[in-house]
Design an enzyme around this catalytic site. Structure first.
Site, short mmCIF file in Angstrom:
data_model
loop_
_atom_site.label_atom_id
_atom_site.label_comp_id
_atom_site.label_asym_id
_atom_site.label_seq_id
_atom_site.Cartn_x
_atom_site.Cartn_y
_atom_site.Cartn_z
N ASP A 3 0.83 -1.20 0.00
CA ASP A 3 0.00 0.00 0.00
C ASP A 3 0.87 1.26 0.00
O ASP A 3 1.66 1.47 0.92
CB ASP A 3 -0.88 -0.02 1.25
CG ASP A 3 -2.09 0.88 1.13
OD1 ASP A 3 -2.10 1.73 0.24
OD2 ASP A 3 -3.02 0.73 1.94
N ASP A 4 0.74 2.09 -1.04
CA ASP A 4 1.42 3.39 -1.12
C ASP A 4 2.93 3.28 -1.30
O ASP A 4 3.66 4.19 -0.91
CB ASP A 4 1.13 4.24 0.13
CG ASP A 4 -0.28 4.77 0.18
OD1 ASP A 4 -1.09 4.41 -0.69
OD2 ASP A 4 -0.61 5.52 1.13
N CYS A 21 -6.08 3.77 -3.58
CA CYS A 21 -6.21 2.41 -3.04
C CYS A 21 -7.36 1.59 -3.62
O CYS A 21 -7.14 0.61 -4.34
CB CYS A 21 -6.38 2.47 -1.52
SG CYS A 21 -5.22 3.50 -0.64
N ARG A 29 -7.39 -1.65 -6.40
CA ARG A 29 -7.73 -3.00 -5.96
C ARG A 29 -8.90 -3.56 -6.76
O ARG A 29 -8.92 -4.75 -7.12
CB ARG A 29 -8.05 -2.99 -4.46
CG ARG A 29 -6.82 -2.74 -3.63
CD ARG A 29 -7.10 -2.16 -2.24
NE ARG A 29 -5.89 -1.52 -1.78
CZ ARG A 29 -4.90 -2.16 -1.15
NH1 ARG A 29 -5.04 -3.43 -0.83
NH2 ARG A 29 -3.80 -1.53 -0.79
N LYS A 57 -5.38 -6.02 3.93
CA LYS A 57 -6.28 -4.91 3.61
C LYS A 57 -7.27 -5.30 2.52
O LYS A 57 -6.88 -5.83 1.48
CB LYS A 57 -5.44 -3.71 3.18
CG LYS A 57 -6.26 -2.54 2.64
CD LYS A 57 -5.38 -1.34 2.38
CE LYS A 57 -6.14 -0.23 1.66
NZ LYS A 57 -5.36 1.02 1.56
N HIS A 76 -10.61 -3.03 1.69
CA HIS A 76 -10.94 -1.70 1.20
C HIS A 76 -11.78 -1.71 -0.07
O HIS A 76 -11.72 -0.79 -0.89
CB HIS A 76 -9.67 -0.87 0.98
CG HIS A 76 -9.90 0.59 1.26
ND1 HIS A 76 -9.02 1.58 0.87
CD2 HIS A 76 -10.90 1.23 1.90
CE1 HIS A 76 -9.46 2.76 1.26
NE2 HIS A 76 -10.61 2.57 1.89
N HIS A 136 1.30 2.18 4.08
CA HIS A 136 0.34 3.27 4.28
C HIS A 136 0.52 3.85 5.67
O HIS A 136 0.84 3.14 6.62
CB HIS A 136 -1.08 2.70 4.13
CG HIS A 136 -2.15 3.74 3.96
ND1 HIS A 136 -2.50 4.64 4.94
CD2 HIS A 136 -2.99 4.00 2.91
CE1 HIS A 136 -3.48 5.41 4.51
NE2 HIS A 136 -3.79 5.05 3.27
N ASP A 177 -0.32 -0.71 -4.88
CA ASP A 177 -1.61 -0.24 -5.39
C ASP A 177 -1.50 1.12 -6.07
O ASP A 177 -2.23 1.43 -7.00
CB ASP A 177 -2.67 -0.21 -4.28
CG ASP A 177 -2.31 0.68 -3.10
OD1 ASP A 177 -1.17 1.19 -3.05
OD2 ASP A 177 -3.17 0.86 -2.22
N ASN A 178 -0.58 1.95 -5.62
CA ASN A 178 -0.37 3.28 -6.22
C ASN A 178 1.00 3.78 -5.78
O ASN A 178 1.70 3.12 -5.03
CB ASN A 178 -1.48 4.26 -5.79
CG ASN A 178 -1.77 4.27 -4.31
OD1 ASN A 178 -2.81 3.79 -3.86
ND2 ASN A 178 -0.85 4.79 -3.50
#
Length: 771
Positions: free
Chosen positions: A47-48, A85, A89, A143, A145, A238, A348-349
């Site tokens: 994540d991130d 996010c 996904r 995660k 989300h 994250h 994810d990004n």
């Protein structure tokens, strides 16, 4: 006359039915199986994480497990994703563009339009559903989300929880972020877990890896042949950034030279490794208003010391992810499974600028986005440097480190410039490499997040069906890049792609990229487009828009068509629409009585009782005793009403700053205690405590807890998991109430002057004036 719907029990039976067993011939249904050579599939989603944060993409952070996977596998150096996010996904797990699936935004909004539906429809199967249909065991940890925050509670229908989307088992956090030391709501399968305290050595990344390993071990103990799909979605890296002390220690002093030096070194490593085409230039530091990064040398010595510590914590998070991936691969190797397991590692990004120019030790205060923030709002709190990265601090790094994470690209998460959408991608499959289905090495071909699902289906030897369980399926947007994995010279399988995120737009076609950095409230017109040839200028430095107006017009028109086809409209503006919620949620602001023994109320459900409004909490005590009466929140912000040494006290954690109010002695008898909060202009509350109708104390005015705070939900008779008051936790841990508590009743009052309704009205007026 009624028509019978009874089915003949022998209809379609392929055996023979006689009167007795001796006269009959048995038959058994054929088991679903994807074939004897079907590989296991592991998708590790971080994540991130920025493009340069792992060793195979230029990082100085030792990631030996990923380095080994990359050495024997494939690195996609031109892989693109969505810049946020939930949309990323949704695209990864379905192979469809996220607006079509209903995830134009993170699953924390509900403005009432199709692109923001936050529900995966029945005609959009997930990768897990398709693999499960074909005989795979399917597991998800970490995660999720992909369920709206308002649907993350134990009373929801769970339609968009993991088990309804194709997974056999799930363990993790449904929401977008959590404390890595004290997760606010862990879910196993379809049930939130009722947890009072975590062990002192608990760490979430370790825990979800333990759970993933246990799932695989259990499968192999029960079935030696069944392939599995494991979706391991880390909440790290994250914010809030929290890491184990021993991991932080390994990175002490590494970032004292700052982000400018780090960025230069990572860029040099990327060029040397061939990740970027010759002639690629490193852009200047991000300089856009509100996104700018100062020169490291311009910072004070004190700032440099603090900011370097933030990056040490971030590096420790990356380090720990690699350690845990190593534990998983060692398990697969011990089981004889590693050779025929496809492992995908990506993010994810891109890296984020959410920490602001200075970073923060008060994540939920910095994370607030509210147009009426008062001038005295503090987006940071003072913390002993030794606490940074631990359970008592919720930190995020300054955006200068986010810029370094995204080396060599511009801007951050949330943007459609490369910094938001270009991330590392590693794919390993030893058996596939031996069989010629994967040629190890670098790939510079453009591929997109929607391509992952069709690629993995192809590697598993499966075709996506046109119909599933009687429902005609929507066509995917992604295209398998299996040919690119097998042949380094094969052309990209993804020729063009639109993107949109909070008004930022882009359109890619055959090496050219049209992109905007949209300023909220400004018109959506062709004047904001920039044009880049990313085959020769991957870092998006040289804007060709003025030189090639015809191509700008052509790609802008293509974006409009794609946006309409994919459900992108309406685009965000200053109307306040993103602050709107389904009117049905108004029922969540009715008075609510909680009895002793009630499991912790979920975060979002709890927030509806107090957010941006006045409220009262009435506590009925049959016999006073020591312990917590009611608590709501954690180390990032919250309040707790408790009795200690015979005295009634209120602890208010103002985003990390603790305020204590003593309301005097409370005799060991029956009482009614009322805590009243009055919402005042400037996003403030004033608290008053009464006992049996007698005013006991008025606490000084404090900033309201808004946005994602309080992040932990309401507990009755205990302060679960991350405490509101750390000193009280050190004295009594979760401090379960020892008297007799009858009930706790929340009575939400009127919305305050800075409520969503008032803000939306002000934004609409501002938009009208602007137009």
């Amino acid at each position: 006359m009624t028509t019978s719907t009874r089915r003949d029990p022998y209809e379609g039976f392929p055996g023979r039915i006689g009167r007795t067993f001796a006269d009959s011939e048995p038959a058994w249904p054929t088991s679903r199986t994807p074939g004897p050579k079907a590989p296991n599939i592991v998708v590790v989603l971080v994540d991130d994480m920025g493009y340069s944060d792992i060793a195979p993409f230029g990082s100085e952070i030792a990631t030996p497990t990923l380095a080994a996977l990359a050495e024997d596998g494939v690195r996609l150096s031109n892989y693109h994703t969505m810049p946020l996010c939930s949309p990323a996904r949704a695209a990864l797990l379905t192979g469809l563009n996220p607006h079509r699936v209903g995830y134009a935004m993170v699953a924390n909004s509900d403005p009432g339009f199709p692109g923001y539906g936050m529900e995966i429809a029945d005609d959009i199967p997930t990768l897990a559903e398709l693999l499960h249909d074909s005989g795979y065991a399917t597991y998800a940890v970490g995660k999720w989300h992909l369920v709206r925050d308002s649907a993350s509670n134990a009373a929801d229908d769970r339609d968009n929880w993991p088990l309804r989307k194709g997974f056999d088992q799930y363990y993790g956090v449904l929401e977008g972020l959590t404390s890595l030391f004290h997760p606010h709501q862990l879910v196993r399968d379809n049930s939130p877990l009722d947890i009072d305290e975590f062990p002192d050595d608990y760490y979430y990344t370790d825990d979800i890896t333990d759970q993933a390993i246990a799932m695989v071990k259990s499968l192999r103990a029960h079935d030696p042949d069944k392939p599995f799909f494991l979706y391991l979605a880390h909440n790290a890296v994250h914010g809030p950034l929290q890491a184990k002390a021993e991991d932080i220690a390994r990175h002490r002093g590494r970032y004292d030279e700052g982000w400018d030096v780090l960025r230069e070194r990572r860029f040099a490593a990327q060029l040397a490794d061939g990740l970027l085409p010759p002639g690629t230039e490193l852009p200047d530091r991000n300089s856009e208003a509100g996104l700018d990064v100062p020169a490291w040398a311009s910072l004070t010595e004190e700032q440099q010391k603090l900011y370097a510590r933030y990056m040490e914590v971030y590096a420790a998070l990356v380090d720990n992810i690699d350690q845990n991936l190593g534990r998983l691969t060692e398990t697969l190797d011990a089981l004889g499974e590693l050779d025929n397991t496809v492992i995908v590692f990506t993010s994810d990004n891109g890296g984020t600028g959410e920490g602001g120019a200075e970073g923060t030790r008060s994540y939920f205060s910095r994370f607030v986005h509210h147009p009426a923030l008062p001038g005295d709002w503090a987006p940071d709190v003072d913390r002993d440097p030794e606490l940074i990265g631990g359970p008592r601090s919720l930190v995020h790094y300054p955006r200068g480190w986010g810029m370094a994470s995204n080396t060599p690209f511009r801007l951050y998460k949330g943007h459609t410039y490369a910094g938001g959408v270009r991330v590392p991608f590693v794919l390993s499959w030893p058996k596939g490499a031996r069989e010629g289905r994967l040629a190890p090495g670098l790939r510079g071909q453009y591929q997109y997040v929607t391509d992952i699902a069709p690629t993995l289906l192809r590697l598993a030897g499966l075709e996506r069906p046109a119909v599933r369980r009687g429902v005609t399926l929507q066509e995917p947007d992604g295209v398998s890049f299996a040919p690119v994995l097998a042949d380094p010279d094969h052309a990209s399988t993804h020729a063009e792609q639109y993107c949109e995120m909070t008004g930022n737009r882009s359109y890619y076609r055959d090496g050219h990229k049209l992109v905007t950095l949209h300023r909220p409230g400004t018109p959506y017109d062709d004047s904001e487009w920039a044009l880049y040839d990313i085959t020769t200028d991957p870092t998006e430095i040289h804007d060709l828009a003025a030189e090639r107006p015809a191509l700008v017009k052509e790609l802008a028109a293509a974006w409009e068509v794609a946006a309409r086809r994919n459900g992108v409209f309406p685009l965000p503006d200053l109307s306040g629409a993103l602050a709107r919620r389904n009117p049905a949620e108004q029922r969540l602001a009715r008075p609510l009585t909680l009895l002793p023994g009630t499991p912790e109320l979920e975060r979002y459900r709890s927030s509806r009782l107090v957010a941006l409004r006045s409220f009262e909490i009435a506590v009925v005590i049959d016999e006073a005793g020591e312990g917590v009466l009611v608590s709501h929140g954690d180390q990032g912000g919250g309040y707790s009403l408790y009795i200690e040494d015979g005295r009634l006290r209120l602890a208010y954690n103002e985003y990390g700053v603790l305020h204590e109010t003593d309301a005097g002695p409370l005799a060991p008898a029956a009482h009614v205690v009322v805590l009243a909060a009055t919402a005042e202009r400037g996003l403030r509350w004033t608290f008053t405590l009464t006992v049996d109708g007698e005013a006991r104390a008025t606490a000084r005015s404090v900033h309201q807890l808004i946005g994602m705070a309080p992040f932990q939900g309401i507990s009755v008779g205990i302060d679960r998991k991350s405490p509101v008051s750390w000193p009280l936790y050190e004295r009594h841990r979760s401090f379960r109430f020892q008297g007799r508590l009858r009930s706790v009743t929340y009575r939400p009052g009127p919305p305050g002057p800075d409520s969503p309704e008032a803000v939306a009205s002000a934004l609409e007026q501002a938009a009208a004036a602007f137009e």
